[in-house]
Design an enzyme around this catalytic site. Structure first.
Site, PDB file in Angstrom:
ATOM      1  N   HIS A   1       0.840  -1.210   0.000  1.00 21.79           N
ATOM      2  CA  HIS A   1       0.000   0.000   0.000  1.00 21.79           C
ATOM      3  C   HIS A   1       0.876   1.262   0.000  1.00 21.79           C
ATOM      4  CE1 HIS A   1      -3.081  -2.682   2.242  1.00 21.79           C
ATOM      5  NE2 HIS A   1      -3.610  -2.434   1.075  1.00 21.79           N
TER       6      HIS A   1
ATOM      7  N   LYS B   1     -15.801  -8.449   4.268  1.00 28.64           N
ATOM      8  CA  LYS B   1     -14.700  -8.840   5.169  1.00 28.64           C
ATOM      9  C   LYS B   1     -14.909  -8.278   6.563  1.00 28.64           C
ATOM     10  CE  LYS B   1     -11.174  -8.175   1.546  1.00 28.64           C
ATOM     11  NZ  LYS B   1     -10.026  -7.300   1.243  1.00 28.64           N
TER      12      LYS B   1
ATOM     13  N   ARG C   1      -2.165  -5.857  -8.315  1.00 27.78           N
ATOM     14  CA  ARG C   1      -1.117  -6.852  -8.102  1.00 27.78           C
ATOM     15  C   ARG C   1      -1.133  -7.820  -9.279  1.00 27.78           C
ATOM     16  NH1 ARG C   1      -3.286  -7.618  -2.152  1.00 27.78           N
ATOM     17  NH2 ARG C   1      -5.098  -7.138  -3.418  1.00 27.78           N
TER      18      ARG C   1
ATOM     19  N   SER D   1      -3.028  -8.020   3.041  1.00 31.72           N
ATOM     20  CA  SER D   1      -3.213  -7.882   4.483  1.00 31.72           C
ATOM     21  C   SER D   1      -3.578  -9.221   5.137  1.00 31.72           C
ATOM     22  CB  SER D   1      -4.306  -6.848   4.772  1.00 31.72           C
ATOM     23  OG  SER D   1      -3.984  -5.623   4.188  1.00 31.72           O
TER      24      SER D   1
HETATM   25  P1  ADP Z   1     -10.002  -3.615  -0.345  1.00 33.04           P
HETATM   26  O1  ADP Z   1     -10.553  -4.522   0.700  1.00 33.04           O
HETATM   27  O2  ADP Z   1     -10.851  -2.408  -0.633  1.00 33.04           O
HETATM   28  O3  ADP Z   1      -9.516  -4.285  -1.592  1.00 33.04           O
HETATM   29  P2  ADP Z   1      -7.268  -3.409   0.549  1.00 33.04           P
HETATM   30  O4  ADP Z   1      -6.793  -2.686   1.749  1.00 33.04           O
HETATM   31  O5  ADP Z   1      -7.137  -4.882   0.548  1.00 33.04           O
HETATM   32  O6  ADP Z   1      -8.753  -2.934   0.366  1.00 33.04           O
HETATM   33  O7  ADP Z   1      -6.572  -2.822  -0.724  1.00 33.04           O
HETATM   34  C1  ADP Z   1      -6.698  -1.468  -1.100  1.00 33.04           C
HETATM   35  C2  ADP Z   1      -6.139  -1.303  -2.485  1.00 33.04           C
HETATM   36  O8  ADP Z   1      -4.740  -1.552  -2.460  1.00 33.04           O
HETATM   37  C3  ADP Z   1      -6.703  -2.259  -3.520  1.00 33.04           C
HETATM   38  O9  ADP Z   1      -6.762  -1.592  -4.758  1.00 33.04           O
HETATM   39  C4  ADP Z   1      -5.696  -3.372  -3.573  1.00 33.04           C
HETATM   40  O10 ADP Z   1      -5.696  -4.021  -4.817  1.00 33.04           O
HETATM   41  C5  ADP Z   1      -4.426  -2.585  -3.356  1.00 33.04           C
HETATM   42  N1  ADP Z   1      -3.368  -3.400  -2.770  1.00 33.04           N
HETATM   43  C6  ADP Z   1      -3.397  -4.166  -1.675  1.00 33.04           C
HETATM   44  N2  ADP Z   1      -2.208  -4.773  -1.445  1.00 33.04           N
HETATM   45  C7  ADP Z   1      -1.404  -4.359  -2.453  1.00 33.04           C
HETATM   46  C8  ADP Z   1      -0.065  -4.638  -2.831  1.00 33.04           C
HETATM   47  N3  ADP Z   1       0.691  -5.485  -2.148  1.00 33.04           N
HETATM   48  N4  ADP Z   1       0.398  -4.036  -3.923  1.00 33.04           N
HETATM   49  C9  ADP Z   1      -0.376  -3.202  -4.652  1.00 33.04           C
HETATM   50  N5  ADP Z   1      -1.633  -2.908  -4.378  1.00 33.04           N
HETATM   51  C10 ADP Z   1      -2.149  -3.481  -3.303  1.00 33.04           C
END
Ligand code: ADP
Length: 160
Positions: free
Chosen positions: A17, A41, A90, A128
């Site tokens: 992130h 979630k 990703r 996460s």
């Molecule tokens: P959500 O539950 O809304 O997907 P996340 O916190 O899991 O929220 O992710 C927020 C954003 O960050 C999403 O667009 C996700 O694809 C992106 N994201 C999460 N982890 C990574 C990572 N390791 N690299 C790039 N983007 C990521």
């Protein structure tokens, strides 16, 4: 002044992130990182905890604001005077979901654009949930999450 909104669960924030935020800062003047709940979630950390970890992890970055929202993201984005949503990409596995969401948002409001940012290769496999799983079973996540997150994870999962 071009402001973009980066929404997510950030449960907790990872270095993936943070990498997306840093890259987004090269394109936009200001990034509002906004913590929301994904209806599918159950979060491990409260909204306040997630915001605190984000604030601490981005404190050295200029022009980053951390906030939370509930309700319709499109309304939030407009209220902030923005029309840009940032999402991280990703692997191919993200694509279907993100593609559908971005197009749906555009159907609802044609002014809104979603900008996808690809993370550093090193963080491609990172999410996460994996971080929480590894910590729960006593594994190390240093280098994959900010220091504050490492500490909060240890504190949370050592109680279980
Ligand atoms: P959500 O539950 O809304 O997907 P996340 O916190 O899991 O929220 O992710 C927020 C954003 O960050 C999403 O667009 C996700 O694809 C992106 N994201 C999460 N982890 C990574 C990572 N390791 N690299 C790039 N983007 C990521």
């Amino acid at each position: 002044m071009k402001t973009a909104v980066y929404p997510g669960s950030f449960d907790p924030v990872t270095n993936g992130h943070i990498d997306v935020i840093k890259r987004a800062l090269k394109i936009f003047d200001k990034i509002i990182v906004v913590v929301g709940d994904n209806p599918g979630k159950e979060p491990a950390f409260t909204t306040e905890e997630r915001m605190e970890m984000l604030k601490e992890s981005t404190k050295d970055l200029k022009n980053v604001e951390v906030d939370s929202f509930s309700g319709l993201l499109l309304d939030y984005v407009k209220n902030k005077g923005s029309n840009i949503i940032i999402r991280g990409l990703r692997a191919v596995s993200d694509f279907d979901f993100e593609f559908q969401r971005a197009l749906m948002n555009r159907v609802v409001d044609n002014e809104i654009e979603t900008v996808f940012i690809m993370t550093k290769e090193h963080y491609v496999y990172l999410n996460s949930s994996i971080i929480k799983e590894i910590t729960m079973f006593g594994g190390k996540v240093n280098g994959l999450v900010p220091k504050i997150v490492e500490e909060k994870l240890k504190a949370k999962f050592s109680k279980i």
